[in-house]
Write an enzyme that holds these catalytic residues in place. Structure first.
Site, PDB file in Angstrom:
ATOM      1  N   GLU A 178       0.821  -1.226   0.000  1.00 27.02           N
ATOM      2  CA  GLU A 178       0.000   0.000   0.000  1.00 27.02           C
ATOM      3  C   GLU A 178       0.854   1.275   0.000  1.00 27.02           C
ATOM      4  OE1 GLU A 178      -3.706   2.184   2.369  1.00 27.02           O
ATOM      5  OE2 GLU A 178      -2.733   0.469   3.305  1.00 27.02           O
ATOM      6  N   LYS A 215      -2.803  -1.990  -2.907  1.00 27.48           N
ATOM      7  CA  LYS A 215      -3.833  -1.088  -2.372  1.00 27.48           C
ATOM      8  C   LYS A 215      -3.405   0.333  -2.700  1.00 27.48           C
ATOM      9  CE  LYS A 215      -6.631   0.135   1.649  1.00 27.48           C
ATOM     10  NZ  LYS A 215      -7.253  -0.318   2.904  1.00 27.48           N
TER      11      LYS A 215
END
Length: 297
Positions: A178, A215
């Site tokens: 992420e 993400k």
């Protein structure tokens, strides 16, 4: 250290989204306040975490929260040792709700340097990964933040993320990589160009037999993550809400085919401790349905 094949298939081809229920020490007071519990209602970490666990329990035990629309859920480390409805948290998610369990493993962010915030060191990582695996967790989540289009900073974030991701893969878990882009960044679109280039370079070195999840912040250009969605070493691309309201986040998500939601604040928006169970379940059902629709658009 094989990865659970049913869970992998669920994330790869199931319809739905990943619920982020991993508010940590820093973000918990804000999450509780939005849920209608003021800081004056508790004192100390133990009381605060007990209250946020009640909130999470109310969400995951709700009839609205099932594997039909929710593919996975990201837990905070404390939750791993807690229970939902008398079952270990990860076990409850998978065996009772058919929701794939993930664990947030990062310890927060370093101070900004080179336009980015790197991950803080994670002491005891090997033990944490082993414990997560033993408890039936499928994957992990680790978040850095990019605030400016600084190629050296972006490369450093990605190197750190992929290095950690490899440790997670070696432990038999699937990493959610992420590198969040701050939605308020002045040069957000340019950052995303640099970020995608860096992601593709590193993904080409990842074995497609052990793919990763990405993400990412919802992109400025619709459909911008197409090559990432289609990359053989990517199991799934999921999007964070990043401070957008649920309606805005859903609208942006719907314009990015193949990307699904992994919302935290946008999922719990409008839920309060003061609602009756009926009101709470209706509000959660409406939230889940709207995020589900945007994820399969």
């Amino acid at each position: 250290m094989a990865i659970n094949p049913q869970q992998k298939d669920r994330i790869a081809s199931g319809k739905g989204f990943i619920a982020a229920l991993d508010q940590s020490g820093g973000s918990t007071p804000k999450a509780l306040k939005l849920y209608g519990i003021d800081e004056s209602a508790y004192s100390g970490d133990a009381e605060m975490f007990a209250l946020v666990h009640q909130m999470r329990t109310r969400i995951v035990t709700s009839p609205a929260f099932t594997g039909e629309r929710v593919l996975g859920a990201i837990l905070f480390e404390r939750t791993l040792d807690d229970q939902f409805a008398g079952q270990d948290a990860a076990t409850y998610l998978w065996e009772t709700k058919q929701v794939v369990p993930f664990l947030k493993i990062d310890k927060g962010l370093e101070d900004e340097a080179n336009g980015v915030q790197m991950l803080k060191p994670i002491p005891g990582l090997a033990d944490l990964l082993a414990r997560a695996k033993a408890k039936g967790v499928f994957g992990t989540k680790e978040r850095s933040v990019i605030k400016a289009n600084n190629p050296a900073g972006i490369a450093a974030v990605l190197d750190q993320q992929f290095e950690l991701g490899q440790q997670v893969l070696d432990a038999g878990l699937v990493p959610i990589i992420e590198p969040e882009v701050d939605i308020k960044a002045a040069d957000k679109e340019a950052i995303e160009v640099e970020l995608k280039k860096g992601l593709l370079e590193r993904l080409d070195k990842v074995d497609p037999a052990t793919p990763v999840i990405l993400k990412l912040t919802l992109p400025s250009v619709d459909g911008f993550f197409k090559e990432l969605v289609e990359h053989p070493s990517v199991l799934k691309v999921v999007a964070l809400s990043g401070g957008y309201s649920r309606d805005d986040a859903n609208a942006k998500l719907a314009k990015n085919p193949g990307v699904i939601a992994s919302f935290s604040r946008a999922l719990t928006e409008g839920l309060t401790a003061q609602q009756s169970d009926e009101e709470f379940n209706q509000a959660l059902d409406a939230a889940i349905e709207s995020i589900y629709r945007a994820s399969i658009a």
